[in-house]
Write a protein that holds these residues in place. Structure first.
Motif, PDB file in Angstrom:
ATOM      1  N   ARG A   1       0.822  -1.212   0.000  1.00 20.23           N
ATOM      2  CA  ARG A   1       0.000   0.000   0.000  1.00 20.23           C
ATOM      3  C   ARG A   1       0.862   1.269   0.000  1.00 20.23           C
ATOM      4  O   ARG A   1       0.344   2.371   0.071  1.00 20.23           O
ATOM      5  CB  ARG A   1      -0.915   0.004   1.224  1.00 20.23           C
ATOM      6  CG  ARG A   1      -2.036  -1.038   1.194  1.00 20.23           C
ATOM      7  CD  ARG A   1      -3.256  -0.547   0.448  1.00 20.23           C
ATOM      8  NE  ARG A   1      -4.373  -1.463   0.591  1.00 20.23           N
ATOM      9  CZ  ARG A   1      -5.347  -1.331   1.503  1.00 20.23           C
ATOM     10  NH1 ARG A   1      -5.320  -0.327   2.354  1.00 20.23           N
ATOM     11  NH2 ARG A   1      -6.318  -2.208   1.558  1.00 20.23           N
TER      12      ARG A   1
ATOM     13  N   HIS B   1      -2.859  -7.721  -5.487  1.00 20.89           N
ATOM     14  CA  HIS B   1      -3.718  -8.812  -5.939  1.00 20.89           C
ATOM     15  C   HIS B   1      -3.258 -10.161  -5.397  1.00 20.89           C
ATOM     16  O   HIS B   1      -3.927 -11.169  -5.606  1.00 20.89           O
ATOM     17  CB  HIS B   1      -3.791  -8.840  -7.466  1.00 20.89           C
ATOM     18  CG  HIS B   1      -4.694  -7.777  -8.015  1.00 20.89           C
ATOM     19  ND1 HIS B   1      -4.920  -7.583  -9.349  1.00 20.89           N
ATOM     20  CD2 HIS B   1      -5.433  -6.838  -7.380  1.00 20.89           C
ATOM     21  CE1 HIS B   1      -5.761  -6.575  -9.532  1.00 20.89           C
ATOM     22  NE2 HIS B   1      -6.081  -6.097  -8.329  1.00 20.89           N
TER      23      HIS B   1
ATOM     24  N   THR C   1      -6.849   4.810   1.579  1.00 19.58           N
ATOM     25  CA  THR C   1      -6.888   3.475   0.977  1.00 19.58           C
ATOM     26  C   THR C   1      -7.620   2.474   1.867  1.00 19.58           C
ATOM     27  O   THR C   1      -7.950   1.380   1.430  1.00 19.58           O
ATOM     28  CB  THR C   1      -5.473   2.942   0.682  1.00 19.58           C
ATOM     29  OG1 THR C   1      -4.753   2.792   1.909  1.00 19.58           O
ATOM     30  CG2 THR C   1      -4.708   3.857  -0.248  1.00 19.58           C
TER      31      THR C   1
ATOM     32  N   PHE D   1     -11.216   1.477  -4.735  1.00 20.43           N
ATOM     33  CA  PHE D   1      -9.904   0.856  -4.556  1.00 20.43           C
ATOM     34  C   PHE D   1     -10.014  -0.520  -3.912  1.00 20.43           C
ATOM     35  O   PHE D   1      -9.425  -1.500  -4.378  1.00 20.43           O
ATOM     36  CB  PHE D   1      -9.000   1.775  -3.722  1.00 20.43           C
ATOM     37  CG  PHE D   1      -7.758   1.093  -3.229  1.00 20.43           C
ATOM     38  CD1 PHE D   1      -6.756   0.723  -4.114  1.00 20.43           C
ATOM     39  CD2 PHE D   1      -7.595   0.798  -1.882  1.00 20.43           C
ATOM     40  CE1 PHE D   1      -5.623   0.062  -3.670  1.00 20.43           C
ATOM     41  CE2 PHE D   1      -6.459   0.145  -1.430  1.00 20.43           C
ATOM     42  CZ  PHE D   1      -5.470  -0.221  -2.330  1.00 20.43           C
ATOM     43  N   LEU D   2     -10.794  -0.600  -2.839  1.00 23.33           N
ATOM     44  CA  LEU D   2     -10.833  -1.843  -2.071  1.00 23.33           C
ATOM     45  C   LEU D   2     -11.416  -3.003  -2.882  1.00 23.33           C
ATOM     46  O   LEU D   2     -10.991  -4.147  -2.715  1.00 23.33           O
ATOM     47  CB  LEU D   2     -11.641  -1.654  -0.786  1.00 23.33           C
ATOM     48  CG  LEU D   2     -10.966  -0.791   0.282  1.00 23.33           C
ATOM     49  CD1 LEU D   2     -11.923  -0.525   1.433  1.00 23.33           C
ATOM     50  CD2 LEU D   2      -9.694  -1.440   0.797  1.00 23.33           C
TER      51      LEU D   2
ATOM     52  N   THR E   1     -11.240  -3.383  -6.132  1.00 22.22           N
ATOM     53  CA  THR E   1     -10.465  -3.721  -7.330  1.00 22.22           C
ATOM     54  C   THR E   1      -8.993  -4.003  -7.033  1.00 22.22           C
ATOM     55  O   THR E   1      -8.329  -4.657  -7.835  1.00 22.22           O
ATOM     56  CB  THR E   1     -10.489  -2.550  -8.340  1.00 22.22           C
ATOM     57  OG1 THR E   1      -9.895  -1.399  -7.722  1.00 22.22           O
ATOM     58  CG2 THR E   1     -11.912  -2.229  -8.773  1.00 22.22           C
ATOM     59  N   GLY E   2      -8.486  -3.479  -5.922  1.00 22.52           N
ATOM     60  CA  GLY E   2      -7.052  -3.598  -5.653  1.00 22.52           C
ATOM     61  C   GLY E   2      -6.212  -2.778  -6.625  1.00 22.52           C
ATOM     62  O   GLY E   2      -5.016  -2.985  -6.747  1.00 22.52           O
TER      63      GLY E   2
ATOM     64  N   ASP F   1     -11.847  -7.956  -1.001  1.00 22.96           N
ATOM     65  CA  ASP F   1     -10.860  -6.879  -1.042  1.00 22.96           C
ATOM     66  C   ASP F   1     -10.325  -6.637  -2.447  1.00 22.96           C
ATOM     67  O   ASP F   1     -10.080  -5.518  -2.838  1.00 22.96           O
ATOM     68  CB  ASP F   1      -9.706  -7.207  -0.093  1.00 22.96           C
ATOM     69  CG  ASP F   1      -8.846  -5.993   0.173  1.00 22.96           C
ATOM     70  OD1 ASP F   1      -9.390  -4.879   0.090  1.00 22.96           O
ATOM     71  OD2 ASP F   1      -7.661  -6.150   0.455  1.00 22.96           O
ATOM     72  N   THR F   2     -10.102  -7.676  -3.221  1.00 20.57           N
ATOM     73  CA  THR F   2      -9.505  -7.409  -4.528  1.00 20.57           C
ATOM     74  C   THR F   2     -10.129  -8.166  -5.675  1.00 20.57           C
ATOM     75  O   THR F   2     -10.038  -7.734  -6.799  1.00 20.57           O
ATOM     76  CB  THR F   2      -8.008  -7.790  -4.545  1.00 20.57           C
ATOM     77  OG1 THR F   2      -7.921  -9.172  -4.307  1.00 20.57           O
ATOM     78  CG2 THR F   2      -7.218  -7.012  -3.539  1.00 20.57           C
TER      79      THR F   2
END
Lengths: 474, 453
Positions: free
Chosen positions: A77, A98, B35, B41-42, B44-45, B403-404
């Motif tokens: 991050r 990912h 973030t 964002f969360l 799709t990552g 999350d992603t």
């Protein structure tokens, strides 16, 4: 940033597209812009951004990077403040967000296996739901990833009792330049066979390889916690309080210090519960069983109030002038909200800051704080000190106005003096933030030529071409 | 670095009535706090969709013209749900929706034009869109339009459920526990202070039932309508228009609403939609309104969510009424907390006290994906966010980590019928449009009934 930055060759771009289909490869400058920087606000040049989902993709990437001499910058991050994620030399940024699966939580082994992109707070919630505990709690816990925590050896408030990230990494998988896959360590809580390559990666700031899987030690979750906020009449009295706590045989989970300047700062944003006579405070957390915690709070209270013969002792050895405590999350939360309010409130003092996180041997804390205050006075700048005094780690925020050239110069000078002061006490330039790009100019104050040479040889063994986060950390 | 001139929210539900000078420039510190909360964002990552990435893009557009392409930069920035969570957590108070609104205002295009049509001429367009869903074969409609049509289908009122949260007949006795009533009694007044309902566009145009129930509740609670003024003088709260990049229309709407409240003698201003409430709570930060002395504070104090005007004892759940089995409360109830309900959500507090363990609400960030103009700009992202939201609401069907990993298959059905309640008009429509089979979505006003006498 220059618009003349080098670009990938068509062949390199083609190879990347083969490995990273669709939106797992970014090339457009609008999309790659954020990957040029991190919370340290230095800018670099991402030639491309890739988002692997598998170890195999990372292997292919590092094979290509080695072949093409392309610098590689791993990134979670990007909440570090020292430029550790910045592509200082034009290169490829590897976003690991990912790869964010919790692969296993083994109740009997007391081990969790995770991918690097798992957010630390998410892991903690997952293990705590099963009565398990992953203690490291950097301030960025809600936004930073385990991968980033490993790369920086993140600390946190609970480090006093439970140690830092290093203590919890039992094993890992890392892909090395050229594509070799290193699997080191394992699930054993003890392991002394060979050199400790696992922990060599912890704090290596992405300079050795890309970690793709991490095995973490877990502990049983303590039943409950309690917090005491003790206000003292002076900074000196607070530091004497720290000494008395340890001498009473108490090891708190967390022991945070708030200097008078920081208390004033917090009071500018919210009405504080403490009276004006408080000019230094300790925020102390204990853990244990529900039955024992009220007794432990009492013991802590007694330790803080048993000052002995103050006339014969050191000046300032005085008990707290005010205190508040809470048992359990709901009662503790308002006390910790004060602590969390510090960082945002610092900008009410000046618009810019240089944030250092030095550490000194615990016995030199008062000397260090006094010395830093003298540096602030000499340079006519507000310097805010707070942080994890339990383990000698002090956050030093040198506040200045970036629009005033004279203040910028004084802030830079004060920074150098703080570093020299800390080194004169056998302290360290960084307790938890790391070196990144921000502290490389000060490394000579701490690392001997032999240490530096050995570190470079170690890096060369993993990364002979120097493509992994080049020119950072050591 | 980015700067922002966003007036700070004065949402009275947060107890935060501070009004920052609107012209105070602020810089993004890239700290990354945003973030933790940004749904785009969360889900799709993709870090380029994070608020700090967008602030960096805005700064580059402003400070280094020509470095970035305006069109791709706007396409990136447009992928924002306008939820405002970033502004609430940002230590600098920066708001992507506000910055984006300014960008859109400078560079209007068809999407904003269409949205404006949708809002301003909603009375005509929404029923038409809803009607279209019955006649247009899905196979010949592009995916983006299909999503709009599904949204439109959700705008048709569902069959009204039998109310299973019923205002209790003994309610007037409980009024003495309410500070307003106590104050009124002390003054010798029999009634509570006058109140005006701000129903919002959705209720006024396609869910009049919510409006009727809310008005009836206010009467039953003892709040008279103001002696002068007219609720029909209220218009759009302005926030959707503002975020869509139509600031002039938004300013006009705000001025009209302020005038209507003023003309009514500044009564309580009661909302039942989190987004409307959020939009109205931002009014004191808008310098373009002709505020009189002390009026900003009066506005903030008058603005009240409907569910803060009673206490839990006023209502009961009717599953103990065997004579009306159809009116029984459903066993599994989930609550969706709207993004615009920042801090403590009074609707959730009330419903939790009333429903106890039968109602569950997911923790963390759960955005429905409505996103205002995002519906038109990036329907794919809207759908991805909605799916992550459903994974949170229905953990029994969540197979991928929200999350992603964007889901690739259509939302699978659930086996037990589940009721989802929420307190926002937009969330209700979006959730209804994206709900898996076996899930019924209502604004809580849909399930509230009044005593018959």
């Amino acid at each position: 940033m220059s618009t003349q930055a080098p670009h990938l060759t068509a062949a390199q771009e083609h190879s990347l597209r083969d490995i990273f289909p669709g939106d797992s490869l970014l090339l457009a400058p609008e999309q790659t812009l954020i990957f040029a920087t991190d919370a340290g606000r230095r800018m670099g040049t991402p030639l491309a951004v890739v988002r692997p989902r598998t170890e195999a993709q990372v292997v292919e990437l590092l094979r290509l990077a080695q072949l093409e001499h392309l610098p590689i910058y791993a990134r979670g991050r990007a909440s570090n403040q020292v430029g550790a994620c910045v592509p200082a030399k034009p290169g490829i940024v590897v976003s690991l967000l990912h790869m964010n699966r919790i692969l296993d939580i083994a109740d009997d082994d007391f081990v969790a296996e995770v991918e690097p992109g798992v957010v630390t707070a998410d892991l903690q919630r997952a293990v705590e739901a099963r009565g398990l505990f992953y203690p490291p709690d950097p301030a960025s816990i809600d936004i930073s990833t385990i991968g980033g925590n490993v790369a920086t050896c993140a600390g946190g408030m609970r480090a006093l009792k439970y140690g830092v990230t290093r203590e919890y990494v039992l094993g890992l998988t890392a892909v090395l330049p050229g594509g070799k896959v290193l699997r080191t360590g394992g699930r054993c809580h003890k392991n002394v066979v060979g050199l400790d390559l696992t922990r060599l990666f912890v704090g290596s700031e992405g300079t050795l390889g890309i970690v793709t899987r991490i095995a973490l030690k877990l502990l049983p979750l303590p039943q409950a916690t309690a917090t005491l906020l003790a206000g003292f009449g002076s900074m000196e009295a607070a530091m004497h309080g720290v000494r008395r706590i340890f001498r009473a045989g108490i090891l708190p989970v967390a022991l945070e210090f708030l200097s008078p300047e920081v208390l004033d700062c917090v009071a500018r944003r919210q009405t504080p519960p403490w009276p004006d006579s408080v000019r230094g405070a300790l925020l102390i957390r204990l853990d244990g069983s529900r039955e024992s915690l009220p007794l432990e709070i009492r013991r802590m209270h007694d330790a803080l109030h048993t000052t002995g013969d103050t006339s014969a002792g050191a000046p300032g050895n005085e008990p707290p002038v005010w205190s508040a405590h809470g048992v359990g999350h709901d009662e503790e939360e308002p006390l910790w909200a004060m602590r969390r309010g510090i960082s945002p409130s610092t900008y009410l003092v000046r618009p810019n800051k240089i944030g250092e996180d030095v550490a000194v041997p615990r016995g030199r804390l008062l000397d260090a704080l006094t010395g830093i205050r003298a540096i602030a006075d000499a340079h006519d700048l507000p310097i805010l000190t707070y942080g994890h005094v339990g383990d000698g780690n002090i956050h030093v925020n040198i506040m200045y106005d970036g629009a005033d050239p004279a203040e910028v110069t004084r802030a830079d000078a004060a920074t150098v003096e703080v570093m020299r002061l800390v080194r004169s006490m056998d302290g360290t330039l960084s307790g938890e933030h790391g070196v990144g790009m921000a502290k490389t100019e000060f490394l000579h104050l701490q690392l001997s030529p032999l240490e530096t040479e050995l570190m470079r040889q170690v890096k060369h063994s993993f990364d002979p071409l120097g493509i992994m986060n080049p020119d950072k950390a050591y | 670095m980015s700067t922002d001139t966003t007036p700070k929210s004065t949402d009275s539900t947060n107890g935060d009535t501070q009004v920052d000078p609107p012209d105070q420039p602020r810089a993004c510190l890239l700290c990354g706090q945003c973030t933790a909360v940004c749904p785009a964002f969360l889900t799709t990552g993709q870090e380029e969709l994070s608020p700090r990435a967008k602030h960096l893009v805005f700064a580059a557009l402003r400070d280094e013209p020509g470095r970035l392409g305006l069109k791709p930069a706007r396409e990136l920035a447009d992928r924002c749900l306008s939820c405002g969570r970033c502004a609430a957590i940002c230590p600098q108070g920066l708001s992507v929706p506000q910055a984006l609104a300014a960008l859109r205002a400078k560079h209007p295009n068809w999407q904003q034009w269409l949205w404006k049509q949708w809002i301003e001429h909603g009375r005509l367009l929404w029923p038409a869109l809803a009607q279209m869903t019955r006649v247009v074969p899905g196979a010949v409609v592009p995916e983006g339009v299909q999503h709009m049509l599904r949204s439109a289908a959700a705008m048709l009122p569902p069959p009204p459920p039998a109310p299973w949260i019923v205002a209790d007949r003994t309610a007037p006795d409980t009024l003495r526990d309410d500070p307003d009533a106590t104050q009124a009694a002390t003054r010798g007044d029999a009634a509570r202070p006058p109140a005006m309902l701000f129903a919002g566009c959705t209720a006024r145009r396609i869910r009049p039932r919510w409006q009727d129930t809310a008005r009836a509740l206010l009467r039953w609670l003892g709040h008279p309508a103001p002696a002068q003024g007219n609720e029909h003088d209220f218009t759009c709260c302005g926030s959707t228009l503002e975020h869509a990049g139509i600031p002039d229309a938004a300013a006009t709407a705000r001025a009209r609403n302020l005038d209507a409240w003023r003309a009514a003698g500044r009564p309580l201003l009661v909302t039942f939609c989190a987004t409307c409430h959020h939009g109205l709570a931002e009014y004191p930060g808008h310098a373009d309104l002709d505020w009189q002395d002390g009026e900003r504070e009066a506005w903030a104090a008058a603005l009240r969510p409907l569910s803060t005007l009673w206490n839990g004892a006023v209502f009961r759940v009717t599953d103990d009424a065997p004579a009306q089995p159809e009116a029984s409360a459903p066993a599994p109830v989930r609550y969706h907390q709207p993004c615009h309900r920042k801090g403590t959500d009074p609707d959730a507090v009330w419903l939790r006290a009333l429903l106890g363990s039968r109602m569950r609400a997911p923790g963390g960030v759960n955005c429905c994906g409505m996103g205002g103009v995002l519906q038109l700009a990036a329907p794919d992202l809207s759908r991805t966010v909605a799916d992550a939201c459903w994974n949170g609401l229905l953990p029994e069907r969540a197979t991928t980590k929200a999350d992603t990993t964007p889901p690739t298959s259509p939302t699978p059905p659930v086996t037990t019928e589940i009721t989802v309640l929420t307190g926002c008009s937009g969330c209700t429509l979006q959730l209804a449009a994206t709900a898996p089979a076996g899930v019924r979505v209502f604004h809580w006003l849909d399930v509230v009934g009044l005593p018959q006498s």
